[in-house]
Motif scaffolding. Sequence first.
Motif, PDB file in Angstrom:
ATOM      1  N   LYS A 137     -22.817  68.418 -17.400  1.00  0.00           N
ATOM      2  CA  LYS A 137     -24.125  68.511 -16.484  1.00  0.00           C
ATOM      3  C   LYS A 137     -24.419  67.134 -16.818  1.00  0.00           C
ATOM      4  CE  LYS A 137     -26.303  72.969 -15.660  1.00  0.00           C
ATOM      5  NZ  LYS A 137     -26.083  72.553 -14.257  1.00  0.00           N
ATOM      6  N   VAL A 138     -23.737  66.370 -18.009  1.00  0.00           N
ATOM      7  CA  VAL A 138     -24.125  65.716 -18.586  1.00  0.00           C
ATOM      8  C   VAL A 138     -23.503  64.316 -18.816  1.00  0.00           C
ATOM      9  CG1 VAL A 138     -25.418  63.994 -20.527  1.00  0.00           C
ATOM     10  CG2 VAL A 138     -25.519  66.339 -20.236  1.00  0.00           C
ATOM     11  N   MET A 139     -23.031  63.387 -18.196  1.00  0.00           N
ATOM     12  CA  MET A 139     -21.987  61.913 -17.965  1.00  0.00           C
ATOM     13  C   MET A 139     -22.766  61.119 -18.688  1.00  0.00           C
ATOM     14  SD  MET A 139     -19.676  60.280 -15.337  1.00  0.00           S
ATOM     15  CE  MET A 139     -21.278  59.742 -13.666  1.00  0.00           C
ATOM     16  N   VAL A 140     -21.772  60.466 -19.454  1.00  0.00           N
ATOM     17  CA  VAL A 140     -21.956  59.101 -20.376  1.00  0.00           C
ATOM     18  C   VAL A 140     -20.987  58.156 -19.607  1.00  0.00           C
ATOM     19  CG1 VAL A 140     -23.580  59.851 -22.235  1.00  0.00           C
ATOM     20  CG2 VAL A 140     -21.322  59.359 -22.549  1.00  0.00           C
ATOM     21  N   GLY A 141     -21.572  56.688 -19.527  1.00  0.00           N
ATOM     22  CA  GLY A 141     -20.972  55.709 -19.038  1.00  0.00           C
ATOM     23  C   GLY A 141     -20.748  54.293 -19.669  1.00  0.00           C
ATOM     24  N   TYR A 142     -20.065  53.041 -19.559  1.00  0.00           N
ATOM     25  CA  TYR A 142     -20.304  52.298 -20.590  1.00  0.00           C
ATOM     26  C   TYR A 142     -19.419  51.000 -20.310  1.00  0.00           C
ATOM     27  CZ  TYR A 142     -19.306  48.947 -23.672  1.00  0.00           C
ATOM     28  OH  TYR A 142     -18.967  47.595 -24.804  1.00  0.00           O
ATOM     29  N   GLY A 143     -19.612  50.220 -20.131  1.00  0.00           N
ATOM     30  CA  GLY A 143     -19.009  48.780 -19.461  1.00  0.00           C
ATOM     31  C   GLY A 143     -19.185  47.514 -20.158  1.00  0.00           C
ATOM     32  N   ALA A 144     -18.318  46.242 -20.315  1.00  0.00           N
ATOM     33  CA  ALA A 144     -18.156  45.306 -20.630  1.00  0.00           C
ATOM     34  C   ALA A 144     -17.100  45.026 -19.723  1.00  0.00           C
ATOM     35  CB  ALA A 144     -17.913  45.364 -22.273  1.00  0.00           C
ATOM     36  N   THR A 145     -18.015  43.113 -19.893  1.00  0.00           N
ATOM     37  CA  THR A 145     -17.820  42.336 -18.794  1.00  0.00           C
ATOM     38  C   THR A 145     -17.605  40.619 -19.666  1.00  0.00           C
ATOM     39  OG1 THR A 145     -18.712  42.837 -16.677  1.00  0.00           O
ATOM     40  CG2 THR A 145     -18.695  40.737 -17.073  1.00  0.00           C
ATOM     41  N   TYR A 146     -16.502  40.603 -19.440  1.00  0.00           N
ATOM     42  CA  TYR A 146     -16.038  39.078 -20.187  1.00  0.00           C
ATOM     43  C   TYR A 146     -15.988  38.189 -19.337  1.00  0.00           C
ATOM     44  CZ  TYR A 146     -14.134  34.799 -23.149  1.00  0.00           C
ATOM     45  OH  TYR A 146     -14.102  34.312 -23.493  1.00  0.00           O
ATOM     46  N   ALA A 147     -17.044  36.710 -19.267  1.00  0.00           N
ATOM     47  CA  ALA A 147     -16.391  35.671 -18.868  1.00  0.00           C
ATOM     48  C   ALA A 147     -16.655  34.374 -19.687  1.00  0.00           C
ATOM     49  CB  ALA A 147     -17.815  35.449 -17.899  1.00  0.00           C
ATOM     50  N   GLY A 148     -14.794  33.964 -19.557  1.00  0.00           N
ATOM     51  CA  GLY A 148     -14.786  32.762 -20.223  1.00  0.00           C
ATOM     52  C   GLY A 148     -15.617  31.736 -20.128  1.00  0.00           C
ATOM     53  N   GLU A 149     -15.702  30.197 -20.818  1.00  0.00           N
ATOM     54  CA  GLU A 149     -16.654  29.303 -20.434  1.00  0.00           C
ATOM     55  C   GLU A 149     -15.164  28.768 -18.904  1.00  0.00           C
ATOM     56  OE1 GLU A 149     -13.321  25.968 -23.154  1.00  0.00           O
ATOM     57  OE2 GLU A 149     -15.538  26.552 -23.308  1.00  0.00           O
ATOM     58  N   TYR A 150     -16.268  27.984 -18.341  1.00  0.00           N
ATOM     59  CA  TYR A 150     -15.971  27.804 -17.160  1.00  0.00           C
ATOM     60  C   TYR A 150     -16.800  26.515 -17.318  1.00  0.00           C
ATOM     61  CZ  TYR A 150     -19.892  30.069 -15.792  1.00  0.00           C
ATOM     62  OH  TYR A 150     -20.872  31.793 -15.854  1.00  0.00           O
ATOM     63  N   ALA A 151     -16.259  25.442 -16.191  1.00  0.00           N
ATOM     64  CA  ALA A 151     -16.798  24.516 -15.651  1.00  0.00           C
ATOM     65  C   ALA A 151     -17.810  24.383 -14.587  1.00  0.00           C
ATOM     66  CB  ALA A 151     -15.891  23.073 -15.352  1.00  0.00           C
ATOM     67  N   PHE A 152     -18.855  23.183 -14.495  1.00  0.00           N
ATOM     68  CA  PHE A 152     -19.746  23.226 -13.605  1.00  0.00           C
ATOM     69  C   PHE A 152     -19.128  22.086 -12.612  1.00  0.00           C
ATOM     70  CE2 PHE A 152     -21.182  26.210 -16.017  1.00  0.00           C
ATOM     71  CZ  PHE A 152     -21.959  27.026 -15.730  1.00  0.00           C
ATOM     72  N   ALA A 153     -20.047  21.262 -11.784  1.00  0.00           N
ATOM     73  CA  ALA A 153     -20.043  20.304 -10.807  1.00  0.00           C
ATOM     74  C   ALA A 153     -19.927  19.001 -11.468  1.00  0.00           C
ATOM     75  CB  ALA A 153     -19.907  19.953  -9.117  1.00  0.00           C
ATOM     76  N   ARG A 154     -18.820  18.031 -11.769  1.00  0.00           N
ATOM     77  CA  ARG A 154     -19.475  17.115 -12.009  1.00  0.00           C
ATOM     78  C   ARG A 154     -20.455  15.895 -10.907  1.00  0.00           C
ATOM     79  NH1 ARG A 154     -15.875  14.536 -15.387  1.00  0.00           N
ATOM     80  NH2 ARG A 154     -14.598  15.578 -14.507  1.00  0.00           N
ATOM     81  N   ALA A 155     -21.591  15.230 -11.817  1.00  0.00           N
ATOM     82  CA  ALA A 155     -22.412  15.166 -10.981  1.00  0.00           C
ATOM     83  C   ALA A 155     -22.138  13.393 -10.522  1.00  0.00           C
ATOM     84  CB  ALA A 155     -24.393  14.670 -11.684  1.00  0.00           C
ATOM     85  N   THR A 156     -21.233  12.842 -11.321  1.00  0.00           N
ATOM     86  CA  THR A 156     -21.176  11.463 -10.499  1.00  0.00           C
ATOM     87  C   THR A 156     -20.046  10.610 -11.366  1.00  0.00           C
ATOM     88  OG1 THR A 156     -21.614  10.163 -12.174  1.00  0.00           O
ATOM     89  CG2 THR A 156     -23.781  10.385 -10.757  1.00  0.00           C
ATOM     90  N   ALA A 157     -18.882  10.495 -10.911  1.00  0.00           N
ATOM     91  CA  ALA A 157     -17.985   9.833 -11.604  1.00  0.00           C
ATOM     92  C   ALA A 157     -17.795   9.039 -12.792  1.00  0.00           C
ATOM     93  CB  ALA A 157     -16.984   8.783 -10.750  1.00  0.00           C
ATOM     94  N   GLY A 158     -18.727   9.140 -13.450  1.00  0.00           N
ATOM     95  CA  GLY A 158     -18.588   8.193 -15.078  1.00  0.00           C
ATOM     96  C   GLY A 158     -19.363   9.708 -15.662  1.00  0.00           C
ATOM     97  N   ALA A 159     -19.489  10.547 -14.962  1.00  0.00           N
ATOM     98  CA  ALA A 159     -20.479  11.764 -15.559  1.00  0.00           C
ATOM     99  C   ALA A 159     -19.410  13.142 -16.463  1.00  0.00           C
ATOM    100  CB  ALA A 159     -21.532  12.451 -14.952  1.00  0.00           C
ATOM    101  N   PRO A 160     -19.713  13.230 -17.803  1.00  0.00           N
ATOM    102  CA  PRO A 160     -19.185  14.715 -18.282  1.00  0.00           C
ATOM    103  C   PRO A 160     -18.791  15.795 -17.464  1.00  0.00           C
ATOM    104  CG  PRO A 160     -20.832  13.843 -19.257  1.00  0.00           C
ATOM    105  CD  PRO A 160     -20.697  13.145 -18.281  1.00  0.00           C
ATOM    106  N   LEU A 161     -17.865  16.400 -17.917  1.00  0.00           N
ATOM    107  CA  LEU A 161     -17.306  17.488 -17.015  1.00  0.00           C
ATOM    108  C   LEU A 161     -18.137  18.458 -18.240  1.00  0.00           C
ATOM    109  CD1 LEU A 161     -16.258  19.100 -14.803  1.00  0.00           C
ATOM    110  CD2 LEU A 161     -14.990  19.754 -15.874  1.00  0.00           C
ATOM    111  N   PRO A 162     -19.581  19.524 -17.176  1.00  0.00           N
ATOM    112  CA  PRO A 162     -20.292  20.269 -17.812  1.00  0.00           C
ATOM    113  C   PRO A 162     -19.649  21.525 -18.536  1.00  0.00           C
ATOM    114  CG  PRO A 162     -21.023  19.711 -16.057  1.00  0.00           C
ATOM    115  CD  PRO A 162     -19.775  19.035 -16.127  1.00  0.00           C
ATOM    116  N   TRP A 163     -19.975  22.240 -19.230  1.00  0.00           N
ATOM    117  CA  TRP A 163     -19.167  23.447 -19.900  1.00  0.00           C
ATOM    118  C   TRP A 163     -20.459  24.408 -19.893  1.00  0.00           C
ATOM    119  CZ3 TRP A 163     -13.735  25.075 -18.802  1.00  0.00           C
ATOM    120  CH2 TRP A 163     -12.800  23.767 -18.833  1.00  0.00           C
TER     121      TRP A 163
END
Length: 155
Positions: free
Chosen positions: A67-93
């Motif tokens: 009658k009793v069930m337990v569950g466990y989950g793990a999620t990993y997301a590695g670092e990732y980049a976001f959109a660069r704002a302008t040509a001179g802007a650094p790439l945000p991570w």
Amino acid sequence: LALGAAGQLTDRWTILANYTYLDSEILQNIAGTALPPNNVDYTKGDPIPITPRHAFNLWTTVMLTDKVMVGYGATYAGEYAFARATAGAPLPWSDSYWLHNASLTWTASDTISVQVNVKNLTDQDYYTRIRSSSGFGWATPGDARSAQVTLNYRF
């Protein structure tokens, strides 16, 4: 590369797991043209935004009793980049992060069960979107720790 496994390790223990490796790259901006002021496609060669190179998910459940069930989950997301704002802007991570989730289900009868789900057990701080434009930026925080109780009735 995407790898996945699903199975029933015993008659009371199930597991689902997957891992993804993605080496993404922008080949050309969405407009298909070079952008002012220098007529350069400054996104070319950047990774696709919000696409982690490494990602992993695991979910497992164990029937402790009939009658009793337990569950466990793990999620990993590695670092990732976001959109660069302008040509001179650094790439945000973003930072990489782990999320842990759990569940407990009690089956009272053939028709009634109660389930408790807890998301983000460790209350990990993480961001799902980050943008920067003209020196100003914003971020969307990921879900904080939360719990949900569900009463199920089958008829």
